[in-house]
Motif scaffolding. Structure first.
Motif, PDB file in Angstrom:
ATOM      1  N   TRP A   1       0.836  -1.202   0.000  1.00  0.00           N
ATOM      2  CA  TRP A   1       0.000   0.000   0.000  1.00  0.00           C
ATOM      3  C   TRP A   1       0.871   1.252   0.000  1.00  0.00           C
ATOM      4  O   TRP A   1       0.555   2.239  -0.666  1.00  0.00           O
ATOM      5  N   LEU A   2       1.960   1.208   0.743  1.00  0.00           N
ATOM      6  CA  LEU A   2       2.867   2.356   0.753  1.00  0.00           C
ATOM      7  C   LEU A   2       3.476   2.587  -0.627  1.00  0.00           C
ATOM      8  O   LEU A   2       3.552   3.721  -1.104  1.00  0.00           O
ATOM      9  N   VAL A   3       3.896   1.510  -1.268  1.00  0.00           N
ATOM     10  CA  VAL A   3       4.446   1.608  -2.627  1.00  0.00           C
ATOM     11  C   VAL A   3       3.384   2.162  -3.570  1.00  0.00           C
ATOM     12  O   VAL A   3       3.656   3.061  -4.374  1.00  0.00           O
ATOM     13  N   PHE A   4       2.166   1.650  -3.459  1.00  0.00           N
ATOM     14  CA  PHE A   4       1.074   2.100  -4.326  1.00  0.00           C
ATOM     15  C   PHE A   4       0.787   3.585  -4.152  1.00  0.00           C
ATOM     16  O   PHE A   4       0.674   4.323  -5.142  1.00  0.00           O
ATOM     17  N   VAL A   5       0.682   4.049  -2.924  1.00  0.00           N
ATOM     18  CA  VAL A   5       0.353   5.456  -2.663  1.00  0.00           C
ATOM     19  C   VAL A   5       1.465   6.375  -3.183  1.00  0.00           C
ATOM     20  O   VAL A   5       1.191   7.403  -3.814  1.00  0.00           O
ATOM     21  N   VAL A   6       2.717   6.007  -2.940  1.00  0.00           N
ATOM     22  CA  VAL A   6       3.835   6.823  -3.415  1.00  0.00           C
ATOM     23  C   VAL A   6       3.850   6.859  -4.943  1.00  0.00           C
ATOM     24  O   VAL A   6       3.983   7.930  -5.556  1.00  0.00           O
ATOM     25  N   LEU A   7       3.695   5.709  -5.578  1.00  0.00           N
ATOM     26  CA  LEU A   7       3.685   5.670  -7.044  1.00  0.00           C
ATOM     27  C   LEU A   7       2.498   6.430  -7.618  1.00  0.00           C
ATOM     28  O   LEU A   7       2.638   7.141  -8.612  1.00  0.00           O
ATOM     29  N   LEU A   8       1.341   6.299  -6.989  1.00  0.00           N
ATOM     30  CA  LEU A   8       0.165   7.022  -7.469  1.00  0.00           C
ATOM     31  C   LEU A   8       0.399   8.530  -7.414  1.00  0.00           C
ATOM     32  O   LEU A   8       0.099   9.253  -8.382  1.00  0.00           O
ATOM     33  N   ALA A   9       0.955   9.001  -6.311  1.00  0.00           N
ATOM     34  CA  ALA A   9       1.226  10.433  -6.187  1.00  0.00           C
ATOM     35  C   ALA A   9       2.216  10.897  -7.246  1.00  0.00           C
ATOM     36  O   ALA A   9       1.995  11.924  -7.908  1.00  0.00           O
ATOM     37  N   ILE A  10       3.287  10.146  -7.454  1.00  0.00           N
ATOM     38  CA  ILE A  10       4.299  10.536  -8.443  1.00  0.00           C
ATOM     39  C   ILE A  10       3.720  10.526  -9.845  1.00  0.00           C
ATOM     40  O   ILE A  10       3.914  11.472 -10.625  1.00  0.00           O
ATOM     41  N   VAL A  11       2.978   9.474 -10.194  1.00  0.00           N
ATOM     42  CA  VAL A  11       2.427   9.349 -11.548  1.00  0.00           C
ATOM     43  C   VAL A  11       1.404  10.450 -11.824  1.00  0.00           C
ATOM     44  O   VAL A  11       1.419  11.058 -12.903  1.00  0.00           O
ATOM     45  N   VAL A  12       0.539  10.735 -10.878  1.00  0.00           N
ATOM     46  CA  VAL A  12      -0.465  11.789 -11.087  1.00  0.00           C
ATOM     47  C   VAL A  12       0.210  13.151 -11.199  1.00  0.00           C
ATOM     48  O   VAL A  12      -0.131  13.960 -12.075  1.00  0.00           O
ATOM     49  N   LEU A  13       1.178  13.413 -10.340  1.00  0.00           N
ATOM     50  CA  LEU A  13       1.880  14.696 -10.417  1.00  0.00           C
ATOM     51  C   LEU A  13       2.663  14.841 -11.717  1.00  0.00           C
ATOM     52  O   LEU A  13       2.728  15.925 -12.297  1.00  0.00           O
ATOM     53  N   MET A  14       3.234  13.755 -12.211  1.00  0.00           N
ATOM     54  CA  MET A  14       3.925  13.816 -13.500  1.00  0.00           C
ATOM     55  C   MET A  14       2.934  14.003 -14.636  1.00  0.00           C
ATOM     56  O   MET A  14       3.213  14.705 -15.610  1.00  0.00           O
ATOM     57  N   GLY A  15       1.767  13.377 -14.514  1.00  0.00           N
ATOM     58  CA  GLY A  15       0.752  13.499 -15.555  1.00  0.00           C
ATOM     59  C   GLY A  15       0.226  14.913 -15.703  1.00  0.00           C
ATOM     60  O   GLY A  15      -0.102  15.355 -16.816  1.00  0.00           O
ATOM     61  N   PHE A  16       0.139  15.645 -14.612  1.00  0.00           N
ATOM     62  CA  PHE A  16      -0.330  17.030 -14.656  1.00  0.00           C
ATOM     63  C   PHE A  16       0.825  18.034 -14.704  1.00  0.00           C
ATOM     64  O   PHE A  16       0.625  19.209 -14.440  1.00  0.00           O
ATOM     65  N   ASN A  17       2.010  17.559 -15.019  1.00  0.00           N
ATOM     66  CA  ASN A  17       3.212  18.395 -15.180  1.00  0.00           C
ATOM     67  C   ASN A  17       3.588  19.179 -13.932  1.00  0.00           C
ATOM     68  O   ASN A  17       4.211  20.236 -14.031  1.00  0.00           O
ATOM     69  N   VAL A  18       3.240  18.688 -12.767  1.00  0.00           N
ATOM     70  CA  VAL A  18       3.709  19.289 -11.526  1.00  0.00           C
ATOM     71  C   VAL A  18       5.157  18.873 -11.298  1.00  0.00           C
ATOM     72  O   VAL A  18       5.989  19.693 -10.899  1.00  0.00           O
ATOM     73  N   ILE A  19       5.452  17.611 -11.584  1.00  0.00           N
ATOM     74  CA  ILE A  19       6.830  17.113 -11.550  1.00  0.00           C
ATOM     75  C   ILE A  19       7.272  16.975 -13.005  1.00  0.00           C
ATOM     76  O   ILE A  19       6.649  16.249 -13.790  1.00  0.00           O
ATOM     77  N   SER A  20       8.317  17.663 -13.358  1.00  0.00           N
ATOM     78  CA  SER A  20       8.844  17.543 -14.719  1.00  0.00           C
ATOM     79  C   SER A  20      10.355  17.711 -14.689  1.00  0.00           C
ATOM     80  O   SER A  20      10.917  18.254 -13.740  1.00  0.00           O
ATOM     81  N   PHE A  21      10.970  17.223 -15.714  1.00  0.00           N
ATOM     82  CA  PHE A  21      12.434  17.343 -15.839  1.00  0.00           C
ATOM     83  C   PHE A  21      12.821  17.379 -17.281  1.00  0.00           C
ATOM     84  O   PHE A  21      12.082  17.175 -18.175  1.00  0.00           O
TER      85      PHE A  21
END
Length: 111
Positions: free
Chosen positions: A91-111
């Protein structure tokens, strides 16, 4: 064309998360896990289609790989729940990955 795949992709993400939670809560039935796997496919096909349209930007390739790992963690959570094993680390892995993937999808996290 891109807008169609984008809308399909974001909608399938929302439905996938809802179906995952329902599959976890109501583990005795078989409908929601099968629908969940169908929406995995819709999400993957629409995501890969958008990658082709955008000509494979590195950030979205990484997002896609993280999303595939997240789908694997969702399946492992459901499998462990069905067998009666502990699911908290996943569940911890899932929540962390979900947060990262959603933030990357909305261009909050970008590189």
């Amino acid at each position: 064309m891109f807008n169609m795949f984008y809308q399909m992709h974001t909608g399938s993400w929302l439905i996938t998360i809802i179906l995952f939670i329902l599959s976890f809560l109501f583990q005795g039935q078989k409908v929601t896990p099968m629908l969940l796997r169908l929406f995995y496919l819709i999400m993957l096909v629409s995501g890969i289609s958008m990658l082709f349209i955008l000509e494979f930007p590195l950030a979205f390739i990484i997002k896609g790989l993280l999303a595939v790992v997240m789908i694997g963690s969702m399946e492992m959570i459901l499998g462990r729940k069905r067998r009666g094993e502990k699911t908290m680390p996943l569940w911890l892995v899932f929540v962390v990955l979900l947060a990262i993937v959603v933030l990357m999808g909305f261009n909050v996290i970008s590189f």
